[in-house]
Write an enzyme that holds these catalytic residues in place. Structure first.
Site, PDB file in Angstrom:
ATOM      1  N   SER A  45      75.248  48.879  48.752  1.00 56.56           N
ATOM      2  CA  SER A  45      75.540  48.089  47.552  1.00 56.56           C
ATOM      3  C   SER A  45      77.034  47.811  47.451  1.00 56.56           C
ATOM      4  O   SER A  45      77.437  46.731  47.010  1.00 56.56           O
ATOM      5  CB  SER A  45      75.033  48.796  46.299  1.00 56.56           C
ATOM      6  OG  SER A  45      75.566  50.105  46.192  1.00 56.56           O
ATOM      7  N   GLU A  46      77.880  48.773  47.859  1.00 56.65           N
ATOM      8  CA  GLU A  46      79.318  48.536  47.928  1.00 56.65           C
ATOM      9  C   GLU A  46      79.952  49.287  49.093  1.00 56.65           C
ATOM     10  O   GLU A  46      79.476  50.354  49.497  1.00 56.65           O
ATOM     11  CB  GLU A  46      80.030  48.957  46.633  1.00 56.65           C
ATOM     12  CG  GLU A  46      79.916  47.985  45.485  1.00 56.65           C
ATOM     13  CD  GLU A  46      78.808  48.374  44.533  1.00 56.65           C
ATOM     14  OE1 GLU A  46      78.486  47.576  43.630  1.00 56.65           O
ATOM     15  OE2 GLU A  46      78.250  49.476  44.687  1.00 56.65           O
ATOM     16  N   THR A  47      81.030  48.702  49.598  1.00 64.26           N
ATOM     17  CA  THR A  47      81.910  49.312  50.601  1.00 64.26           C
ATOM     18  C   THR A  47      83.334  49.164  50.079  1.00 64.26           C
ATOM     19  O   THR A  47      83.696  48.110  49.552  1.00 64.26           O
ATOM     20  CB  THR A  47      81.769  48.608  51.958  1.00 64.26           C
ATOM     21  OG1 THR A  47      80.435  48.772  52.447  1.00 64.26           O
ATOM     22  CG2 THR A  47      82.754  49.161  52.971  1.00 64.26           C
TER      23      THR A  47
END
Length: 278
Positions: A45-47
């Protein structure tokens, strides 16, 4: 080039039951195109990418990417990035860690083995128009009167939220993502102690139609929810929320209103540590 790398699990004390985050350390030599490409490849979902701060009060700077765009702020990446920065030897200037991101400076405190961030101000708040409520009703496949309350709680990602009556209603939802297109939707309901137990006050789910997916445990959504619910008298000034149940996760979010600040926190653990070539 090789960069130190960690993959951490946020809002859980037990690995694999929270929300994973990829963190690339000392990423100053990377351009935005490469960052976005890696975030797309990691498919989380996020990096995030840790950089030297540009603000004199910040301890580090972070850039936050979903698989298809950069975000000015996000909650679980804030906690996970701070955890990774501290684990890599980062030393804050004061007893509170200060993170710099596109939304500004975010304070993070360490308390009882958890990290908690100070919720940023809402970019958009207020009631939800009838046409948007109608889209939410259709997208969730529920009756209009099932929504007890609705509110914009956007602190960067664009969240709009609705409250249902029971945890069971929230867990039974099977959203129609195309019908919800253009919305980032949070759904919350109170726990009934006699039915659901005493471990939490609220059940939360986060639907992200742009990615056709449900987010396991969402710091930014819970921050916006806390500011709304506490401010409206729908929640006490201190409570625990659960999220990820429908996905087999056990995310635990600790919320506390202290004066004018709303703190949102949880445990974070490292699952992978090594290096990545970019």
């Amino acid at each position: 080039m090789r960069f130190a790398f960690r993959q951490v699990d946020v809002f859980t004390e037990q690995p694999l039951l929270g929300n994973p985050l990829a963190v690339v350390h000392d990423a100053g030599e990377l351009d935005a195109t490469t960052m976005q490409s890696f975030a797309n490849w990691s498919n989380l979902s996020e990096t995030t990418f840790l950089l030297r701060p540009t603000h004199p009060e910040a301890d580090y700077r972070v850039r936050i990417f979903t698989p298809d765009r950069e975000l000015p702020f996000a909650g679980h990446p804030t906690l996970g990035s701070c955890h990774a920065w501290l684990q890599a030897g980062g030393v804050p200037r004061t007893d509170v860690v200060v993170q710099e991101c596109d939304a500004g400076l975010v304070r993070i405190r360490r308390d009882a083995g958890r990290l908690a961030f100070a919720a940023p101000p809402l970019l958009r708040s207020g009631p939800v128009a009838s046409d948007v409520r109608g889209r939410i009703v259709r997208g969730l496949g529920i009756q209009a009167d099932a929504i007890l309350h609705a509110q914009w709680i956007d602190n960067g990602p664009g969240w709009v939220a609705v409250m249902l009556a029971t945890r069971a209603e929230v867990l039974a939802l099977e959203p129609d993502y195309p019908a919800l297109s253009g919305l980032e939707l949070g759904v919350v309901a109170p726990w009934d102690r006699e039915i659901d137990g005493p471990d939490a006050a609220f059940e939360v789910r986060a639907f992200v139609p742009s990615m056709q997916r449900e987010d396991p445990v969402t710091g930014s959504l819970n921050a916006g929810l806390a500011q709304w619910l506490i401010g409206a008298g729908l929640a006490p000034s201190r409570y625990v929320a659960r999220q990820g149940t429908a996905l087999g996760r056990r995310g635990v979010i600790h919320v506390e209103r202290d004066g004018e600040t709303t703190w949102v926190g949880g445990a974070t653990v490292t699952c992978v540590a090594g290096s990545v070539t970019l």
